[in-house]
Design a protein around this motif. Sequence first.
Motif, PDB file in Angstrom:
ATOM      1  N   LEU A  47       0.823  -1.212   0.000  1.00 21.06           N
ATOM      2  CA  LEU A  47       0.000   0.000   0.000  1.00 21.06           C
ATOM      3  C   LEU A  47       0.858   1.263   0.000  1.00 21.06           C
ATOM      4  CD1 LEU A  47      -2.622  -1.086   2.695  1.00 21.06           C
ATOM      5  CD2 LEU A  47      -2.721  -1.436   0.218  1.00 21.06           C
ATOM      6  N   SER A  48       2.124   1.128  -0.345  1.00 19.09           N
ATOM      7  CA  SER A  48       3.064   2.248  -0.208  1.00 19.09           C
ATOM      8  C   SER A  48       2.740   3.426  -1.115  1.00 19.09           C
ATOM      9  CB  SER A  48       4.498   1.765  -0.467  1.00 19.09           C
ATOM     10  OG  SER A  48       4.622   1.266  -1.787  1.00 19.09           O
ATOM     11  N   GLU A  49       1.997   3.230  -2.212  1.00 15.51           N
ATOM     12  CA  GLU A  49       1.663   4.326  -3.123  1.00 15.51           C
ATOM     13  C   GLU A  49       0.310   4.954  -2.825  1.00 15.51           C
ATOM     14  OE1 GLU A  49       3.805   5.797  -5.213  1.00 15.51           O
ATOM     15  OE2 GLU A  49       5.165   4.418  -4.188  1.00 15.51           O
ATOM     16  N   LEU A  50      -0.334   4.529  -1.739  1.00 19.56           N
ATOM     17  CA  LEU A  50      -1.600   5.133  -1.330  1.00 19.56           C
ATOM     18  C   LEU A  50      -1.366   6.105  -0.193  1.00 19.56           C
ATOM     19  CD1 LEU A  50      -4.016   2.061  -1.341  1.00 19.56           C
ATOM     20  CD2 LEU A  50      -3.633   3.747  -3.149  1.00 19.56           C
ATOM     21  N   ARG A  51      -2.251   7.077  -0.089  1.00 16.98           N
ATOM     22  CA  ARG A  51      -2.162   8.065   0.980  1.00 16.98           C
ATOM     23  C   ARG A  51      -3.030   7.602   2.146  1.00 16.98           C
ATOM     24  NH1 ARG A  51      -2.496  13.701  -2.581  1.00 16.98           N
ATOM     25  NH2 ARG A  51      -0.546  13.337  -3.751  1.00 16.98           N
ATOM     26  N   LEU A  52      -2.381   7.159   3.200  1.00  9.85           N
ATOM     27  CA  LEU A  52      -3.073   6.606   4.354  1.00  9.85           C
ATOM     28  C   LEU A  52      -2.814   7.472   5.579  1.00  9.85           C
ATOM     29  CD1 LEU A  52      -2.217   2.803   3.921  1.00  9.85           C
ATOM     30  CD2 LEU A  52      -4.144   4.097   2.958  1.00  9.85           C
ATOM     31  N   GLU A  53      -3.800   7.524   6.444  1.00 10.89           N
ATOM     32  CA  GLU A  53      -3.673   8.243   7.712  1.00 10.89           C
ATOM     33  C   GLU A  53      -3.794   7.218   8.828  1.00 10.89           C
ATOM     34  OE1 GLU A  53      -5.429  12.310   9.759  1.00 10.89           O
ATOM     35  OE2 GLU A  53      -6.723  11.135   8.456  1.00 10.89           O
ATOM     36  N   LEU A  54      -2.644   6.791   9.334  1.00 13.44           N
ATOM     37  CA  LEU A  54      -2.596   5.716  10.319  1.00 13.44           C
ATOM     38  C   LEU A  54      -2.001   6.224  11.631  1.00 13.44           C
ATOM     39  CD1 LEU A  54      -1.275   2.800   8.069  1.00 13.44           C
ATOM     40  CD2 LEU A  54      -3.649   3.418   8.577  1.00 13.44           C
ATOM     41  N   ALA A  56      -3.067   1.679  12.818  1.00 13.92           N
ATOM     42  CA  ALA A  56      -4.495   1.517  12.551  1.00 13.92           C
ATOM     43  C   ALA A  56      -5.053   2.863  12.121  1.00 13.92           C
ATOM     44  CB  ALA A  56      -5.213   1.037  13.812  1.00 13.92           C
ATOM     45  N   PRO A  57      -6.200   2.891  11.415  1.00  8.71           N
ATOM     46  CA  PRO A  57      -6.820   4.170  11.075  1.00  8.71           C
ATOM     47  C   PRO A  57      -6.951   5.056  12.309  1.00  8.71           C
ATOM     48  CG  PRO A  57      -7.924   2.406   9.908  1.00  8.71           C
ATOM     49  CD  PRO A  57      -6.957   1.745  10.846  1.00  8.71           C
ATOM     50  N   VAL A  58      -6.594   6.322  12.172  1.00  8.19           N
ATOM     51  CA  VAL A  58      -6.465   7.189  13.340  1.00  8.19           C
ATOM     52  C   VAL A  58      -7.780   7.340  14.113  1.00  8.19           C
ATOM     53  CG1 VAL A  58      -4.509   8.483  12.464  1.00  8.19           C
ATOM     54  CG2 VAL A  58      -6.819   9.232  11.868  1.00  8.19           C
ATOM     55  N   ARG A  59      -8.919   7.258  13.441  1.00  8.89           N
ATOM     56  CA  ARG A  59     -10.186   7.502  14.122  1.00  8.89           C
ATOM     57  C   ARG A  59     -10.606   6.360  15.038  1.00  8.89           C
ATOM     58  NH1 ARG A  59     -10.637   9.364   8.993  1.00  8.89           N
ATOM     59  NH2 ARG A  59     -11.063  11.590   8.707  1.00  8.89           N
ATOM     60  N   ILE A  60      -9.992   5.198  14.899  1.00  8.12           N
ATOM     61  CA  ILE A  60     -10.360   4.091  15.781  1.00  8.12           C
ATOM     62  C   ILE A  60      -9.230   3.719  16.733  1.00  8.12           C
ATOM     63  CG2 ILE A  60     -11.923   3.183  14.026  1.00  8.12           C
ATOM     64  CD1 ILE A  60     -10.006   0.837  13.677  1.00  8.12           C
ATOM     65  N   ALA A  61      -8.066   4.296  16.560  1.00  9.76           N
ATOM     66  CA  ALA A  61      -6.895   3.863  17.321  1.00  9.76           C
ATOM     67  C   ALA A  61      -7.096   3.983  18.829  1.00  9.76           C
ATOM     68  CB  ALA A  61      -5.665   4.643  16.879  1.00  9.76           C
ATOM     69  N   GLN A  84     -10.080   6.962   4.548  1.00  7.01           N
ATOM     70  CA  GLN A  84      -8.694   7.386   4.402  1.00  7.01           C
ATOM     71  C   GLN A  84      -8.602   8.629   3.512  1.00  7.01           C
ATOM     72  OE1 GLN A  84      -5.916   6.152   5.839  1.00  7.01           O
ATOM     73  NE2 GLN A  84      -7.149   4.705   7.018  1.00  7.01           N
ATOM     74  N   PRO A  85      -7.468   9.330   3.542  1.00  9.02           N
ATOM     75  CA  PRO A  85      -7.283  10.433   2.595  1.00  9.02           C
ATOM     76  C   PRO A  85      -7.400   9.975   1.144  1.00  9.02           C
ATOM     77  CG  PRO A  85      -5.616  10.511   4.322  1.00  9.02           C
ATOM     78  CD  PRO A  85      -6.344   9.214   4.488  1.00  9.02           C
ATOM     79  N   GLU A  86      -7.151   8.686   0.896  1.00  5.63           N
ATOM     80  CA  GLU A  86      -7.348   8.101  -0.439  1.00  5.63           C
ATOM     81  C   GLU A  86      -8.809   7.699  -0.544  1.00  5.63           C
ATOM     82  OE1 GLU A  86      -5.665   8.107  -3.649  1.00  5.63           O
ATOM     83  OE2 GLU A  86      -4.022   7.509  -2.320  1.00  5.63           O
ATOM     84  N   PRO A  87      -9.645   8.477  -1.248  1.00 10.17           N
ATOM     85  CA  PRO A  87     -11.076   8.191  -1.280  1.00 10.17           C
ATOM     86  C   PRO A  87     -11.372   6.790  -1.793  1.00 10.17           C
ATOM     87  CG  PRO A  87     -10.619  10.356  -2.207  1.00 10.17           C
ATOM     88  CD  PRO A  87      -9.295   9.681  -2.031  1.00 10.17           C
ATOM     89  N   ASP A  88     -12.358   6.145  -1.170  1.00  5.91           N
ATOM     90  CA  ASP A  88     -12.866   4.834  -1.564  1.00  5.91           C
ATOM     91  C   ASP A  88     -11.870   3.701  -1.321  1.00  5.91           C
ATOM     92  OD1 ASP A  88     -15.298   5.919  -2.341  1.00  5.91           O
ATOM     93  OD2 ASP A  88     -14.623   6.273  -4.387  1.00  5.91           O
ATOM     94  N   PHE A  89     -10.916   3.927  -0.439  1.00  4.90           N
ATOM     95  CA  PHE A  89     -10.044   2.844   0.014  1.00  4.90           C
ATOM     96  C   PHE A  89     -10.293   2.638   1.507  1.00  4.90           C
ATOM     97  CE2 PHE A  89      -6.329   1.205   2.162  1.00  4.90           C
ATOM     98  CZ  PHE A  89      -6.068   0.070   1.414  1.00  4.90           C
ATOM     99  N   TYR A  90     -10.483   1.375   1.908  1.00  2.00           N
ATOM    100  CA  TYR A  90     -10.803   1.059   3.297  1.00  2.00           C
ATOM    101  C   TYR A  90      -9.994  -0.136   3.785  1.00  2.00           C
ATOM    102  CZ  TYR A  90     -14.910   4.019   2.539  1.00  2.00           C
ATOM    103  OH  TYR A  90     -15.749   5.070   2.239  1.00  2.00           O
ATOM    104  N   LEU A  91      -9.445   0.002   4.985  1.00  2.00           N
ATOM    105  CA  LEU A  91      -8.888  -1.137   5.718  1.00  2.00           C
ATOM    106  C   LEU A  91      -9.980  -1.656   6.638  1.00  2.00           C
ATOM    107  CD1 LEU A  91      -5.469   0.411   6.835  1.00  2.00           C
ATOM    108  CD2 LEU A  91      -5.775  -1.326   5.068  1.00  2.00           C
TER     109      LEU A  91
END
Length: 438
Positions: free
Chosen positions: A308-315, A321-326, A349-356
């Motif tokens: 997932l290195s080329e996606l913009r993630l907020e962890l 983990a996603p910051v809102r659930i950490a 995530q900052p990358e729209p329509d991508f979900y962990l």
Amino acid sequence: MNILPVVVIGAGPQGLAAAAHLAERNISTVVLEAGSGPAAAVAEWGHVRLFSEWPELVDRAGARLLESTGWSTPTTGYPTGAQWIAGYLAPLAAAMSDRIRYGARVVGVSRLGRDRLVDAGRGSQPFTVHVQPADGEEYRLQARAVIDASGTWSSPNPAGADGLPALGEKAESDLLSYRIPDFRDRGGFEGKHTVVVGSGHSAITAVLALARMARRDPNTTVTWALRRATTGNAFGGGEADELPARGALGIKAKEFVDAGLVSLVTGFRVERVVRDGERPILVAEDGRTLAADRVVVLTGFRPDLSFLSELRLELDPTLQAPVRIAAEVDPNLHSCGSVAATGAVDLAQPEPDFYLVGAKSYGRAPTFLALTGYEQVRSVVAELAGDREAARRVELVLPDTGVCGGAGLFDATGASLGGACCAPPAQVLQIGRISASV
């Protein structure tokens, strides 16, 4: 007009549930599974019994799909991983076989014509999912959205106390196991000394099975090595746990420790693994050593973020983990009460329509339940379908863990066994035999 599919990574419990919800909403779907069959990770611990009952292991959309074929939801009992597959996951995968590709390992996800650096037009470009099949050449799919339900099973934490493999751990990896062994093969353990490293439910499961062997055979010895200076919450919530089988794990483990069937070693932080012939020796940072015939490392798991290195993630920087659930799942902070259900808004995530989703959405936290993942994918699919009201609705109340006060002070000393604020009272320590669970 060619409508791109939603790509789901992983055909485990949450990946299959996501596919079932997508099917209900008539959304084109491709499920990519690295293994040769459904729930390949679950199959690797198929001998282990879960601490969740059948009704908590079946997603509602999956059940609705299967009930149309004459299948009925099991109502009682605690299945093993193999029974979970045979009784639910494999039939569900079979019902959606046209949507699933096996032997399809995802090696990268990005945006069409955009690396991570490019802003211009990023959100309007489809995802590109690079796939390495078990046989054949690498290819890529375009997708309107991606749901990563690949879990964490492929990335176990090492024995090394600093989060990196201990010195010599990689070189001597053939002497260590990072999975709950199948203790039905008693020959590998009876009459031998096994060290279990770890403090979670998987470690307790292994300790219980080994302690029962030691009860039958005095030549079988068990050492349970904890990194923390005290037992803290190692024995779980006991009677306060609203999943009775999970609570019973810790109660029984404490009983075996008190009976002398398990030697508990605290503050043992592995610095080095050395070989003595065919026997591993663990060396702690303080110089203590543990020599064993077998070492079972059950220190948890971590998410594989490499593809997932080329996606913009907020962890979250701690849990990945996603910051809102950490904050809800951080074992350093979490106290008594249920972990709140998480949905599309929390997982965005900052990358729209991508979900962990699934265990991977919890990062390194150890408290994930199947029920949590099912609620996640229900909400995420509703969001992708444009049903905002359903996406924001919470349709789940999770059971209380009964564990208080987070993980406690890492280096504190002097606490007695079961010293956590939710420790089980003495009168509940005499319980019937509980099958091994995770």
